[in-house]
Motif scaffolding. Structure first.
Motif, mmCIF file in Angstrom:
data_model
loop_
_atom_site.group_PDB
_atom_site.id
_atom_site.type_symbol
_atom_site.label_atom_id
_atom_site.label_comp_id
_atom_site.label_asym_id
_atom_site.label_seq_id
_atom_site.Cartn_x
_atom_site.Cartn_y
_atom_site.Cartn_z
ATOM 1 N N LEU A 4 5.211 4.582 -12.996
ATOM 2 C CA LEU A 4 5.703 3.335 -12.412
ATOM 3 C C LEU A 4 6.089 3.540 -10.946
ATOM 4 N N GLY A 5 6.724 4.672 -10.643
ATOM 5 C CA GLY A 5 7.050 4.977 -9.251
ATOM 6 C C GLY A 5 5.809 5.139 -8.410
ATOM 7 N N PHE A 6 4.782 5.821 -8.940
ATOM 8 C CA PHE A 6 3.525 5.991 -8.199
ATOM 9 C C PHE A 6 2.876 4.639 -7.917
ATOM 10 N N LEU A 7 2.846 3.776 -8.924
ATOM 11 C CA LEU A 7 2.223 2.461 -8.744
ATOM 12 C C LEU A 7 2.984 1.628 -7.717
ATOM 13 N N LEU A 8 4.305 1.721 -7.702
ATOM 14 C CA LEU A 8 5.090 0.998 -6.700
ATOM 15 C C LEU A 8 4.757 1.498 -5.295
ATOM 16 N N VAL A 9 4.678 2.811 -5.132
ATOM 17 C CA VAL A 9 4.331 3.376 -3.823
ATOM 18 C C VAL A 9 2.936 2.942 -3.413
ATOM 19 N N GLY A 10 1.979 3.051 -4.339
ATOM 20 C CA GLY A 10 0.607 2.691 -4.011
ATOM 21 C C GLY A 10 0.445 1.225 -3.661
ATOM 22 N N SER A 11 1.165 0.352 -4.379
ATOM 23 C CA SER A 11 1.034 -1.082 -4.106
ATOM 24 C C SER A 11 1.660 -1.458 -2.764
ATOM 25 N N LYS A 12 2.739 -0.816 -2.391
ATOM 26 C CA LYS A 12 3.398 -1.137 -1.129
ATOM 27 C C LYS A 12 2.713 -0.476 0.070
ATOM 28 N N ALA A 13 2.217 0.755 -0.125
ATOM 29 C CA ALA A 13 1.604 1.476 0.994
ATOM 30 C C ALA A 13 0.116 1.202 1.121
ATOM 31 N N GLY A 14 -0.506 0.700 0.066
ATOM 32 C CA GLY A 14 -1.932 0.396 0.121
ATOM 33 C C GLY A 14 -2.834 1.588 -0.110
ATOM 34 N N THR A 15 -2.297 2.698 -0.543
ATOM 35 C CA THR A 15 -3.098 3.889 -0.819
ATOM 36 C C THR A 15 -2.352 4.802 -1.782
ATOM 37 N N PHE A 16 -3.154 5.579 -2.521
ATOM 38 C CA PHE A 16 -2.588 6.613 -3.379
ATOM 39 C C PHE A 16 -2.809 8.005 -2.802
ATOM 40 N N ASP A 17 -3.433 8.078 -1.641
ATOM 41 C CA ASP A 17 -3.733 9.370 -1.037
ATOM 42 C C ASP A 17 -2.446 10.050 -0.569
ATOM 43 N N MET A 18 -2.188 11.244 -1.074
ATOM 44 C CA MET A 18 -0.920 11.912 -0.801
ATOM 45 C C MET A 18 -0.819 12.370 0.655
ATOM 46 N N GLN A 19 -1.931 12.741 1.269
ATOM 47 C CA GLN A 19 -1.884 13.129 2.677
ATOM 48 C C GLN A 19 -1.584 11.936 3.566
ATOM 49 N N ALA A 20 -2.223 10.807 3.289
ATOM 50 C CA ALA A 20 -1.964 9.608 4.082
ATOM 51 C C ALA A 20 -0.532 9.129 3.894
ATOM 52 N N LEU A 21 -0.031 9.194 2.680
ATOM 53 C CA LEU A 21 1.344 8.779 2.414
ATOM 54 C C LEU A 21 2.340 9.705 3.108
ATOM 55 N N ALA A 22 2.045 11.020 3.100
ATOM 56 C CA ALA A 22 2.931 11.961 3.770
ATOM 57 C C ALA A 22 2.932 11.735 5.272
ATOM 58 N N ALA A 23 1.769 11.423 5.834
ATOM 59 C CA ALA A 23 1.688 11.166 7.270
ATOM 60 C C ALA A 23 2.447 9.904 7.647
ATOM 61 N N ALA A 24 2.417 8.888 6.774
ATOM 62 C CA ALA A 24 3.165 7.651 7.045
ATOM 63 C C ALA A 24 4.667 7.882 6.936
ATOM 64 N N HIS A 25 5.092 8.839 6.123
ATOM 65 C CA HIS A 25 6.497 9.243 5.982
ATOM 66 C C HIS A 25 7.408 8.056 5.669
ATOM 67 N N GLY A 26 6.948 7.223 4.754
ATOM 68 C CA GLY A 26 7.774 6.111 4.300
ATOM 69 C C GLY A 26 7.643 4.836 5.102
ATOM 70 N N SER A 27 6.918 4.848 6.204
ATOM 71 C CA SER A 27 6.782 3.627 7.002
ATOM 72 C C SER A 27 6.019 2.569 6.205
ATOM 73 N N GLY A 28 6.432 1.335 6.340
ATOM 74 C CA GLY A 28 5.821 0.251 5.590
ATOM 75 C C GLY A 28 6.503 -0.032 4.265
ATOM 76 N N MET A 29 7.461 0.826 3.876
ATOM 77 C CA MET A 29 8.220 0.589 2.654
ATOM 78 C C MET A 29 9.685 0.416 2.998
ATOM 79 N N SER A 30 10.293 -0.620 2.442
ATOM 80 C CA SER A 30 11.708 -0.869 2.702
ATOM 81 C C SER A 30 12.563 0.214 2.063
ATOM 82 N N HIS A 31 13.829 0.255 2.487
ATOM 83 C CA HIS A 31 14.740 1.253 1.922
ATOM 84 C C HIS A 31 14.914 1.051 0.419
#
Length: 518
Positions: A189-216
């Motif tokens: 459920l946590g993975f799906l929330l991250v993927g839906s908000k960030a628009g990707t499941f790629d771990m490298q892309a998510l790490a590079a974004a470092h939380g940007s695009g997701m609210s606190h």
């Protein structure tokens, strides 16, 4: 090198598929020997490929993802077949390949008796499938693939406990599968929330974004779900109660892989996913993770002390399982500090725990095979087990593994716990230093309690008068196949303790890269 990494996953998968084909003959004992030899050959080939991967790894750039493969897999939801290794995952892949090979060698001479299983083919097929899942967990770079690899290991381990275990194996296996499946569902459920908000499941892309695009708020909710799921596998107190039963019931090789690799999957996920992907949510929850870690350290040590005392009828396998709760508490404390020092200590402690606890479970499994029990009171008797006099090589190895586990300087168990406490002493900005210093003090108390129960175990099992009547039948000393299986773990425990830069040189640049949003 990307072909080598793919081959690491394909080879054991093909080996598991071969066990389904009628290629071993119809004679039971002959077919069993062939299946077990296949297991040793496949895991040995995987180990050689891992050595080649480590040799070809660019040690000057351990923070860079290497041996990568990145192709579309499920375009409709953006899932990619993305593999790679860096300084965080490479040591865990090497540890996994080594432990599976050593377990295969051990099983060739000491196959656990299966309940209603007529041949070794089922055991080998599940064993190789388990290796696929463990290796894939440390190699994949997509959240959906990570979840799938995380889940693959559950079914083989369930059957290894339920069919090849002993004692109350069915309830232990059921509790194992129930806890881990529920934890995995929450993590998904946590993975799906991250993927839906960030628009990707790629771990490298998510790490590079470092939380940007997701609210606190989104980060806190996602971090909580992911943390709970991974904490079950770690295992963190109070989500640990499946572990002692699983270890007590599991066959020797099941306990070695459960402690040496499966527990590392949870802590690896915390470092690989939680720290770089949802950093704000992780910072909010880190003090709670640190508190649970500190309580787990003390709780695990006190539970072991209770089991080690005379008259408690404590099972040695159960005692080592509870010690894992304490040792993994140091790993979680280092991660909760959110500092390079603490996280490096956590990763070092991961590897050290796999080596030392793997060796301990091998030794205790051998004692149980010889005596028919792992009950500490039975092994020690009234005057002590006198293992030093009756089986001096096994006694020396048990004492060596015990002092390594309690963190003796110069052995692998020392550095990870020390660095984890250093990280807690000066946590990352935004965390309460008084709270983390309190956690550090509790962890320091845990080291004293750890030394107490392990020295009690060594005294009761190894010391005594060998001329007195043995509390149990005389024990055979170290056998050749045991020496082959155990010696690499003892040697690496010493090497990691004397040369910590071997691991820290790999992990430190990669950890700084992840904490900085790499």
């Amino acid at each position: 090198m990307n072909a080598v990494l793919i081959a690491l996953l394909v080879l054991p998968l093909l080996g598991a598929a071969v066990t389904l084909a009628p290629v071993f003959g119809t004679d039971g004992p002959t077919a069993d020997r062939r299946a077990l030899r296949l297991n040793t050959a496949v895991t040995g080939a995987v180990l050689l490929l891992t050595v080649a991967l480590a040799a070809g790894f660019d040690h000057d750039e351990p923070a860079r993802m290497q041996a990568t493969t990145d192709v579309a897999w499920i375009p409709a939801i953006g899932v990619r077949f993305h593999l790679g290794v860096d300084g965080v995952s490479l040591p865990l892949i090497v540890l996994t390949s080594l432990l599976t090979f050593l377990c295969a060698v051990y099983s060739e001479r000491r196959l656990p008796s299966g309940d209603g299983v007529p041949t070794a083919r089922s055991f080998v097929g599940l064993f190789l499938l388990l290796e696929v899942g463990m290796l894939a967990t440390f190699a994949v770079l997509d959240l959906v693939l990570f979840f799938l690899a995380f889940e693959i290991v559950l079914i083989p381990m369930y059957f290894l406990i339920a069919r090849w275990g002993s004692g109350a194996k069915a309830p232990a296996a059921n509790r194992f599968i129930l806890y881990t499946l529920l934890g995995s569902a929450v993590m998904l459920l946590g993975f799906l929330l991250v993927g839906s908000k960030a628009g990707t499941f790629d771990m490298q892309a998510l790490a590079a974004a470092h939380g940007s695009g997701m609210s606190h708020t989104t980060q806190v909710v996602a971090a909580l779900a992911i943390m709970i799921g991974l904490a079950v596998k770690a295992p963190a107190w109070p989500l640990h109660s499946w572990l002692p039963d699983a270890h007590t019931a599991a066959p020797t090789v099941g306990s070695v892989l459960l402690a040496g690799v499966l527990l590392k999957m949870g802590t690896y996920g915390l470092v690989r996913v939680l720290l770089p992907v949802v950093p704000d949510g992780t910072t909010t929850l880190a003090p709670y993770l640190g508190a649970f870690a500190a309580v787990g350290i003390v709780y695990g040590s006190l539970a072991c002390l209770a089991l080690a005392r005379p008259g408690a009828k404590g099972d040695l396998k159960r005692l080592i399982a509870y010690s894992s709760v304490g040792h993994m508490g140091f790993v979680l404390l280092g991660i909760a500090s959110l500092t390079p020092v603490g996280v490096n200590g956590a990763l070092f402690a991961n590897i050290a725990h796999g080596l030392v606890t793997g060796l301990l479970f091998f030794i205790v499994g051998a004692l149980k095979d010889r005596y028919g029990t792992a009950d500490l009171d039975t092994l020690a008797g009234a005057t002590g087990g006198a293992l030093y006099g009756r089986a001096p090589r096994i006694g020396a190895l048990l004492a060596f593994a015990a002092v390594a586990s309690l963190g003796l300087p110069g052995l692998a168990g020392f550095w990870g716990e020390l660095l984890a406490m250093f990280g807690a002493f000066d946590p990352a900005e935004g965390l309460s230093r008084p709270a983390f210093v309190t956690y550090m003090v509790l962890a320091g108390l845990g080291t004293l309690l750890t030394a107490a129960y392990l020295l009690i175990v060594v005294k009761r099992v190894c010391m005594g008068d060998p001329k007195q009547p043995a509390p149990v039948p005389e024990v055979a000393d170290l056998r050749p196949y045991e020496a082959v299986s155990w010696t690499p773990l003892a040697a690496l425990t010493l090497l990691a303790g004397l040369w910590p830069a071997l691991l820290l040189g790999l992990s430190d640049p990669a950890v700084k890269h992840l904490l900085g949003g790499g």
